[in-house]
Design a protein around this motif. Structure first.
Motif, PDB file in Angstrom:
ATOM      1  N   ILE A  17       0.973  -1.255   0.136  1.00 49.05           N
ATOM      2  CA  ILE A  17      -0.042   0.126   0.078  1.00 49.05           C
ATOM      3  C   ILE A  17       1.104   1.642   0.601  1.00 49.05           C
ATOM      4  CG2 ILE A  17      -1.302   1.514   1.612  1.00 49.05           C
ATOM      5  CD1 ILE A  17      -2.763  -1.323   2.292  1.00 49.05           C
ATOM      6  N   GLY A  18       1.763   0.724   0.610  1.00 45.16           N
ATOM      7  CA  GLY A  18       3.069   2.035   1.088  1.00 45.16           C
ATOM      8  C   GLY A  18       3.547   2.677  -0.434  1.00 45.16           C
ATOM      9  N   TYR A  19       3.225   1.423  -1.214  1.00 48.89           N
ATOM     10  CA  TYR A  19       4.814   1.534  -2.657  1.00 48.89           C
ATOM     11  C   TYR A  19       3.212   2.024  -3.273  1.00 48.89           C
ATOM     12  CZ  TYR A  19       6.632   0.363  -7.035  1.00 48.89           C
ATOM     13  OH  TYR A  19       7.227   0.406  -8.538  1.00 48.89           O
ATOM     14  N   THR A  24       1.781   6.795  -6.815  1.00 45.79           N
ATOM     15  CA  THR A  24       0.587   8.156  -6.747  1.00 45.79           C
ATOM     16  C   THR A  24       1.530   9.822  -6.907  1.00 45.79           C
ATOM     17  OG1 THR A  24      -0.437   6.443  -6.120  1.00 45.79           O
ATOM     18  CG2 THR A  24      -1.787   8.957  -6.467  1.00 45.79           C
ATOM     19  N   ILE A  25       2.163   9.253  -5.123  1.00 40.32           N
ATOM     20  CA  ILE A  25       2.876  11.042  -4.899  1.00 40.32           C
ATOM     21  C   ILE A  25       3.502  11.234  -5.946  1.00 40.32           C
ATOM     22  CG2 ILE A  25       3.865  12.065  -3.304  1.00 40.32           C
ATOM     23  CD1 ILE A  25       2.622  10.417  -1.178  1.00 40.32           C
ATOM     24  N   ILE A  26       4.776  10.803  -6.330  1.00 44.26           N
ATOM     25  CA  ILE A  26       6.190  10.839  -7.600  1.00 44.26           C
ATOM     26  C   ILE A  26       5.617  10.867  -8.642  1.00 44.26           C
ATOM     27  CG2 ILE A  26       8.083   9.305  -8.796  1.00 44.26           C
ATOM     28  CD1 ILE A  26       8.387   7.966  -6.490  1.00 44.26           C
ATOM     29  N   LYS A  27       4.526  10.208  -9.218  1.00 40.06           N
ATOM     30  CA  LYS A  27       3.544  10.280 -10.591  1.00 40.06           C
ATOM     31  C   LYS A  27       3.271  12.105 -10.916  1.00 40.06           C
ATOM     32  CE  LYS A  27       2.777   5.898 -12.358  1.00 40.06           C
ATOM     33  NZ  LYS A  27       1.581   4.871 -12.221  1.00 40.06           N
TER      34      LYS A  27
END
Length: 514
Positions: A17-19, A24-27
């Protein structure tokens, strides 16, 4: 165990889930950065675009200004050319109009001249008729035709003109001699005074001194083999007689005599005298003489200030040291002529270096390497031409005995200086047979003229006295005869200095008292 497995599964699920949350955040962050970069790039591109558009406009305005300037200049040039063309058209129209007026005037003058010519022709015909009538009247009165009278008058005028011309020629020649002789004597005397040369006569023999008469036997050798080997190697005749402590070397070639003298000196000094040694020494001495000849030529050129002479001509100059002409050493004579030529050329305002060069080389044809049938002046001229000497120098060499025509002022200077050097008291020996033959030729030439009774050459051939018959030669003819004899002597004979021709006409009237 189950608890551990459950914990691991929960941990793995949490990591997954963290990955996914991190992805999502990086994108999201990457998309924001990309949008921001695109906007920055678009803004920068807009700035660059505006800058380039401004530069293009400035360049366009600059090119447009230059083009307008070029167009204005070209229009100005075309306008100037058009103005010049208009001026030329105006000038040409004026000239055409002037030519038309001149042509009209010429036509009027031509018409007037034709009328005057007709009048002159009529007067000429009338004059010829009148002249014929007068000639017929004169012929009737004189009893001679016009042709006969004209021939008599022409003949009388010819005789009178011949006598007057001969007298005028004689007067002019005397005046020219008086004025020319003073200047020529001044130049020649100054030249002679500024050159001092020893008087020396060379013979065809050389005396070789010995320390004692016992050396003569060693030179002769057993049954004469040494002296024969020496004579064969050198080409010199060795005379051994009763003269104490001396032997005589006889040969017409000074180079051979010098070779024999030096070879004998080395052989006598060394003491070993036998045929093999003689040949070895003679060969060695010949090489030394050849080197000495080249050295003498170089030293002579340096002393006279002559540069750029071909090495072969330098060798010929050195060979002149061992050649004599009428007893006068040829190199000494050539050096003297070169100095005389240089001084005389300087007095006359010519090139003294070129004159010295011609004077040194004038007798180069007297020292050929082999036999030649050409006169020495012609052979010397061909040698100078072969080794690229100047045309003036070649002509001076060939013309110093009048065997070719003189084409430059150097030629008479070399001829005069050659005569000065050879005519010094004691410089040369003239053979008795040649002297007697020259005197006889001089008297015979004068005796060949009609009316000559006797002729005598006096003062060693420097004066010719001609006695003519008074009945056949008049006083007027005497002047003409002396002039003609002097011209023939000048053209046909070779003589030193000048020859004075004196024509003597004596009239004797004899009567007897009975």
């Amino acid at each position: 165990m189950e608890i551990v497995v459950a914990g691991l599964v929960a941990l793995i699920i949490g990591l997954a889930i963290g990955y996914f949350a991190a992805q999502t955040i990086i994108k999201k962050i990457t998309r924001e950065k990309t949008d921001r970069l695109i906007k920055d790039a678009e803004a920068e591109a807009e700035v660059i675009k505006k800058d380039k558009i401004l530069q293009a406009k400035e360049k366009f305005l600059q090119l447009k200004a230059e083009h307008e300037k070029n167009v204005n200049e070209r229009n100005k040039v075309l306008a100037d050319a058009e103005n010049r063309m208009k001026q030329k058209e105006t000038t040409l129209a004026q000239k055409i109009e002037q030519s038309n007026r001149q042509a009209t005037e010429l036509e009027k003058k031509s018409t007037k001249l034709d009328a005057q010519t007709e009048i002159v022709e009529k007067k000429k015909d009338d004059l010829e008729k009148l002249h014929k009538q007068q000639v017929q009247q004169l012929e009737t009165i004189a009893g001679l035709t016009a042709e006969e009278a004209k021939n008599q008058l022409v003949e009388a005028l010819k005789n009178e003109a011949r006598t007057e011309a001969m007298g005028s020629i004689q007067t002019m020649v005397e005046e020219a001699k008086l004025s020319a002789n003073k200047e020529a004597k001044r130049i020649i005397l100054q030249t002679i005074q500024r050159v001092g040369t020893e008087t020396a006569i060379e013979n065809a023999i050389t005396v070789f001194n010995l320390e004692g008469d016992e050396v003569k036997g060693r030179i002769i050798g057993r049954e004469g083999r040494n002296i024969r080997a020496l004579e064969a190697a050198t080409g010199v005749e060795i005379i051994i007689d009763d003269t104490p402590e001396a032997i005589v070397l006889s040969c017409f070639d000074p180079v051979r005599r010098e070779t024999a003298r030096l070879a004998l000196h080395q052989l006598v000094t060394d003491g070993r005298i036998h045929p093999a040694r003689i040949e070895e020494v003679v060969e060695k001495v010949k090489k030394q003489i050849e080197e000495e000849i080249v050295e003498i030529g170089k030293r002579t050129c340096i002393d006279l200030g002559i540069h750029g002479l071909h090495p072969e001509l330098t060798r010929y100059v050195g060979r002149m040291r061992y050649r004599s002409s009428y007893g006068q050493n040829l190199l000494q004579h050539s050096r003297e002529v070169a100095n005389l030529c240089g001084i005389m050329a300087a007095e006359l305002g010519l090139n003294p270096k070129m004159a010295k060069r011609a004077g040194l080389l004038h007798d180069i044809g007297k020292v050929p390497d082999g036999e030649t049938e050409l006169p020495h002046a012609i052979f010397g001229m061909k040698l100078a031409e072969k080794y690229k000497e100047s045309a003036d120098v070649c002509n001076a060499i060939g013309a110093h005995h009048d065997e070719v025509e003189m084409t430059s002022l150097l030629a008479p200077i070399v001829q005069v200086c050659d005569a000065i050097s050879g005519a010094r008291p004691g410089a040369r020996r003239e053979m008795t047979e040649q002297y007697i033959r020259r005197i006889k030729d001089l008297e015979g030439l004068a005796a060949s003229f009609p009316g000559v009774m006797k002729s005598y050459a006096i003062q060693a051939g420097r004066e010719l006295r001609v006695i003519v018959e008074s009945e056949k030669v008049s006083d007027g003819d005497s002047d003409a005869l002396s002039f003609e004899i002097s011209q023939r002597i000048q053209n046909e004979m070779t003589y030193p200095g000048q020859v004075k021709v004196t024509v003597i006409r004596e009239k004797r009237s004899v009567a007897y008292a009975r």
